[in-house]
Design a protein around this motif. Sequence first.
Motif, PDB file in Angstrom:
ATOM      1  N   ARG A 236       0.838  -1.210   0.000  1.00 35.29           N
ATOM      2  CA  ARG A 236       0.000   0.000   0.000  1.00 35.29           C
ATOM      3  C   ARG A 236       0.867   1.253   0.000  1.00 35.29           C
ATOM      4  O   ARG A 236       0.594   2.214  -0.728  1.00 35.29           O
ATOM      5  CB  ARG A 236      -0.913   0.003   1.225  1.00 35.29           C
ATOM      6  CG  ARG A 236      -1.835   1.214   1.292  1.00 35.29           C
ATOM      7  CD  ARG A 236      -2.543   1.314   2.607  1.00 35.29           C
ATOM      8  NE  ARG A 236      -1.618   1.516   3.721  1.00 35.29           N
ATOM      9  CZ  ARG A 236      -2.002   1.637   4.996  1.00 35.29           C
ATOM     10  NH1 ARG A 236      -3.280   1.575   5.303  1.00 35.29           N
ATOM     11  NH2 ARG A 236      -1.107   1.817   5.954  1.00 35.29           N
ATOM     12  N   ASP A 237       1.925   1.255   0.823  1.00 35.05           N
ATOM     13  CA  ASP A 237       2.812   2.417   0.871  1.00 35.05           C
ATOM     14  C   ASP A 237       3.494   2.650  -0.478  1.00 35.05           C
ATOM     15  O   ASP A 237       3.666   3.797  -0.909  1.00 35.05           O
ATOM     16  CB  ASP A 237       3.861   2.221   1.968  1.00 35.05           C
ATOM     17  CG  ASP A 237       3.241   2.221   3.362  1.00 35.05           C
ATOM     18  OD1 ASP A 237       2.089   2.672   3.493  1.00 35.05           O
ATOM     19  OD2 ASP A 237       3.900   1.747   4.313  1.00 35.05           O
ATOM     20  N   GLU A 241       3.322   5.991  -2.866  1.00 34.80           N
ATOM     21  CA  GLU A 241       4.558   6.655  -3.292  1.00 34.80           C
ATOM     22  C   GLU A 241       4.625   6.788  -4.806  1.00 34.80           C
ATOM     23  O   GLU A 241       5.130   7.781  -5.337  1.00 34.80           O
ATOM     24  CB  GLU A 241       5.770   5.865  -2.788  1.00 34.80           C
ATOM     25  CG  GLU A 241       5.977   5.920  -1.286  1.00 34.80           C
ATOM     26  CD  GLU A 241       7.106   5.015  -0.837  1.00 34.80           C
ATOM     27  OE1 GLU A 241       7.802   4.450  -1.718  1.00 34.80           O
ATOM     28  OE2 GLU A 241       7.284   4.843   0.375  1.00 34.80           O
ATOM     29  N   ARG A 242       4.103   5.809  -5.518  1.00 35.30           N
ATOM     30  CA  ARG A 242       4.208   5.786  -6.977  1.00 35.30           C
ATOM     31  C   ARG A 242       3.153   6.657  -7.645  1.00 35.30           C
ATOM     32  O   ARG A 242       3.443   7.407  -8.588  1.00 35.30           O
ATOM     33  CB  ARG A 242       4.070   4.344  -7.472  1.00 35.30           C
ATOM     34  CG  ARG A 242       4.067   4.191  -8.976  1.00 35.30           C
ATOM     35  CD  ARG A 242       5.452   4.370  -9.566  1.00 35.30           C
ATOM     36  NE  ARG A 242       5.409   4.577 -11.007  1.00 35.30           N
ATOM     37  CZ  ARG A 242       6.479   4.578 -11.779  1.00 35.30           C
ATOM     38  NH1 ARG A 242       7.673   4.384 -11.237  1.00 35.30           N
ATOM     39  NH2 ARG A 242       6.382   4.789 -13.071  1.00 35.30           N
ATOM     40  N   VAL A 243       1.898   6.581  -7.174  1.00 38.63           N
ATOM     41  CA  VAL A 243       0.785   7.274  -7.826  1.00 38.63           C
ATOM     42  C   VAL A 243       0.590   8.619  -7.148  1.00 38.63           C
ATOM     43  O   VAL A 243       0.249   8.685  -5.959  1.00 38.63           O
ATOM     44  CB  VAL A 243      -0.504   6.429  -7.760  1.00 38.63           C
ATOM     45  CG1 VAL A 243      -1.648   7.154  -8.465  1.00 38.63           C
ATOM     46  CG2 VAL A 243      -0.272   5.062  -8.389  1.00 38.63           C
ATOM     47  N   LYS A 247      -6.475  10.182  -4.868  1.00 37.84           N
ATOM     48  CA  LYS A 247      -7.747   9.479  -5.016  1.00 37.84           C
ATOM     49  C   LYS A 247      -7.592   8.202  -5.842  1.00 37.84           C
ATOM     50  O   LYS A 247      -8.191   7.171  -5.525  1.00 37.84           O
ATOM     51  CB  LYS A 247      -8.805  10.387  -5.629  1.00 37.84           C
ATOM     52  CG  LYS A 247      -8.491  10.873  -7.044  1.00 37.84           C
ATOM     53  CD  LYS A 247      -9.588  11.786  -7.563  1.00 37.84           C
ATOM     54  CE  LYS A 247     -10.916  11.072  -7.682  1.00 37.84           C
ATOM     55  NZ  LYS A 247     -11.962  11.908  -8.277  1.00 37.84           N
ATOM     56  N   TYR A 248      -6.730   8.251  -6.869  1.00 43.97           N
ATOM     57  CA  TYR A 248      -6.525   7.053  -7.681  1.00 43.97           C
ATOM     58  C   TYR A 248      -5.604   6.063  -6.969  1.00 43.97           C
ATOM     59  O   TYR A 248      -5.776   4.843  -7.103  1.00 43.97           O
ATOM     60  CB  TYR A 248      -5.957   7.439  -9.044  1.00 43.97           C
ATOM     61  CG  TYR A 248      -6.874   8.354  -9.817  1.00 43.97           C
ATOM     62  CD1 TYR A 248      -8.242   8.110  -9.879  1.00 43.97           C
ATOM     63  CD2 TYR A 248      -6.383   9.487 -10.472  1.00 43.97           C
ATOM     64  CE1 TYR A 248      -9.091   8.958 -10.569  1.00 43.97           C
ATOM     65  CE2 TYR A 248      -7.226  10.339 -11.165  1.00 43.97           C
ATOM     66  CZ  TYR A 248      -8.584  10.071 -11.198  1.00 43.97           C
ATOM     67  OH  TYR A 248      -9.438  10.915 -11.872  1.00 43.97           O
ATOM     68  N   ALA A 249      -4.660   6.586  -6.191  1.00 43.04           N
ATOM     69  CA  ALA A 249      -3.823   5.697  -5.381  1.00 43.04           C
ATOM     70  C   ALA A 249      -4.681   4.938  -4.388  1.00 43.04           C
ATOM     71  O   ALA A 249      -4.479   3.736  -4.167  1.00 43.04           O
ATOM     72  CB  ALA A 249      -2.750   6.509  -4.653  1.00 43.04           C
ATOM     73  N   LEU A 471       3.049  -0.032 -14.064  1.00 45.32           N
ATOM     74  CA  LEU A 471       1.687  -0.402 -14.453  1.00 45.32           C
ATOM     75  C   LEU A 471       0.649   0.284 -13.570  1.00 45.32           C
ATOM     76  O   LEU A 471      -0.503   0.432 -13.977  1.00 45.32           O
ATOM     77  CB  LEU A 471       1.521  -1.924 -14.387  1.00 45.32           C
ATOM     78  CG  LEU A 471       2.318  -2.732 -15.414  1.00 45.32           C
ATOM     79  CD1 LEU A 471       2.117  -4.224 -15.206  1.00 45.32           C
ATOM     80  CD2 LEU A 471       1.905  -2.335 -16.828  1.00 45.32           C
ATOM     81  N   TRP A 472       1.042   0.695 -12.366  1.00 48.81           N
ATOM     82  CA  TRP A 472       0.103   1.435 -11.518  1.00 48.81           C
ATOM     83  C   TRP A 472      -0.257   2.771 -12.155  1.00 48.81           C
ATOM     84  O   TRP A 472      -1.377   3.257 -11.977  1.00 48.81           O
ATOM     85  CB  TRP A 472       0.697   1.645 -10.129  1.00 48.81           C
ATOM     86  CG  TRP A 472       0.679   0.396  -9.279  1.00 48.81           C
ATOM     87  CD1 TRP A 472      -0.237  -0.611  -9.334  1.00 48.81           C
ATOM     88  CD2 TRP A 472       1.610   0.043  -8.257  1.00 48.81           C
ATOM     89  NE1 TRP A 472       0.070  -1.584  -8.412  1.00 48.81           N
ATOM     90  CE2 TRP A 472       1.194  -1.207  -7.721  1.00 48.81           C
ATOM     91  CE3 TRP A 472       2.747   0.637  -7.732  1.00 48.81           C
ATOM     92  CZ2 TRP A 472       1.879  -1.842  -6.698  1.00 48.81           C
ATOM     93  CZ3 TRP A 472       3.424   0.006  -6.700  1.00 48.81           C
ATOM     94  CH2 TRP A 472       3.005  -1.224  -6.186  1.00 48.81           C
TER      95      TRP A 472
END
Length: 806
Positions: A236-237, A241-243, A247-249, A471-472
Amino acid sequence: MQNEPYSSEGKARLIFPALLGLVAGTALQLQQTALYSSWISACLVLMALILWALAASKSIAISWRIGLAALALGLLGFGATGWRASTFLADALDSGLEGRDVVVTGVVAAMPQRNESGLRFRLDVESAQLADRPTRLPPRIDLGWYSGVWGGGAGVAAELQRQPAAIQAGERWRLTVRLKAPHGARNPHGFDYELFLWEQGLQATGYVRAGPKDPAPQRLAQTGWHGVERARQHLRDLIFERVSERKYAGLIAALVVGDQNAIDRADWDIFRATGVAHLMSISGLHITMFAWAAALLVGWLWRRSEWLCLWVAAPSAALVGGALLATAYALFSGWGVPAQRTVLMLATMGLLRLSGKRWPWPHVWLLACAVVVAVDPWALLQAGFWLSFVAVGVLFATDSGAKKTDATGARGHICAMFREQWVITLALTPLTLLLFGQVSVVGLVANALAIPWVTLVITPLAMLGALAPPLWDLAALAMAALASYLQFLAALPFATVSVAQAPVWAGAFAVLGGIVLAMQLPWRLRLTGLPLMLPILLWQAPRPMDGQFELLAADIGQGNAVIVRTATHALVYDTGPRFSRESDAGHRVLVPLLRALDLSVDRLVLSHRDMDHVGGALAVLAMQSKAELLSSMEDEHELQSVRKATRCIAGQHWRWDGVDFEVLHPLAADYDAGNKSNAMSCTLRISNGTSSALLAGDIERPQEDLLVAREGNLKSDLLLVPHHGSKTSSSAAFLDAVQPQIALVQSGYRNRYGHPAEPVLVRYAERQIQIVDSPHCGAATWQSTRPKDVQCQRTVSLRYWHHRPP
């Protein structure tokens, strides 16, 4: 394995009534207000075993055997559920420990949930000490660790909390905590928070004492426990961090690790309005689709080996492999109740198929239902349980899964998918109205795109992102595209339909009507389902007669929120507190309650600007677009930009349906006097000439004295206790002037202000005024036709898992 026709088994005739008896017996036990002793439950289980042995005897007539089988499993369901509940309650929190500093050592059992006020986490208790002496706590507790100022308020010194640490699942901590028994709001048609905690195995909630004078929380070690939760938290973390777009994360985290709390409230509102909420968290659909995909993969790989196929047939291996992988997915996604239910259903049907039995679909359906109920009896009280099993039953009954279409290939699959969605929508609409009082009109259109898009595009990208994080980013883009589509549908004026929540009998007829409409029957027979649906569509909640009125003081914790109804009008007095950025009493309590009662609010009165009175106003104003706003809040208040308020001024008066409403305070001159907000509380008296009620907001003794001196008639049958029972209010002179028979106190259980104060309670008791408070009563309903009586929601809907405050 050789298949045996179902009809060849003599015992087969016992199965359906026996399973039905198990479900019915369990359902009956859940209606208990208090538990029988554990030894009585054990005796019922023993009696069930004896009756089952008699039912299995071939010397008894089959009709008697059927009755004995149903009775045996009914007693088994009743007794076993009661015994489990008694065992669980044996670990309940000792009421003497509530509100005291307890030093706890334990292991973080699940990934923490962070919000703007701090974080919440669950702790498996290993040891506890009270004043350096060992004490016993429930095995698992739910804790909050708040940041910033905490504990401030009237008569309580504010403290600057130590900021919450970066807690991880599996860590052992030593903490000083304050606990209380699980206690949630009890409102008509409302969410049962205490049942939710019961199902989660939680018997105490509380917060970490982390002020400057408290012992510092200590991280002791990283244990090997809860490795799955630690992996979920790490993933989850990484997603957040990536997105970059939160809201989309949050949506991706919900689909990958089952963290529904990561989804914003505004997004949930859109998902519910468009009927796609079931897609945005790990639901039965996700587990089922994962099991199907996993079974295909296992079967394909299995067929690559001749030796494996000779050892176990590929279809059987695919079935077992799919179920096991789906179970692993459910565990990694948090093992939520919907996931557990789906895994049990899949396992039951899989084992039945592997056994070679060929049962009729009603028996298969009821067997899966009975297995879920046996493992989790309290699932019968969950809306998701009924939506899941009614949907599966309808698909079985209509044979939509097996029906052949004229088209073949992709076109045939698409046609079958749309037909299944149409059948489920038609059948579940009455049940959705019964459970929620609202249904999405655009749900069929929304799901037509959302189901394949989420299932075949977003979810695979989100899950594969664990191996390839870029891919996220693609999953976020796909989610953004879907969000635009859903926002367009949700904004349509006819997107949802709301009706008053009907009684169970009307809902049962409507569900039957929906099923008849969805069945593969001639249209003349199917149309007979329409009259069965009319009661739930036309149901109107009872309202006061002309010349009478009713007050419903909602259970919203520490704050005021009262709904006043006359024959054709409605008024809301205050909207309760704001709990966090994502939660307030308006959204959580008042909006669902107004929807369930099918009320259109004519006037919203906000007594003054304090957050425990206006915290839910935005949600109510958004729902009630035509409601006039009456308040004493200043012109610069943020709510004024949402809807311009008329100042409440003593002397204002209106009459609805033979009932008079009069504003008694503040005076026009008070607005220029620089008074504090409590002193400006809009005070409203409601009367029909024979019965009356006084809603006093947070006025204090000086304002009470002015009212006594200025008003000729304050006498009222019901008084909304000023300032929640603070020491600064409810003076003797004021009570002697009002002379109420009933005094309503809207306050939170074990609130940090100590409301209602003991000296205040003494003054009410000396005058033999009945005190009705939210912690003991829940939502309180008072009617002008019965001015001496109050109906308490905690009494009306009392069950054994509900908290009984001392």
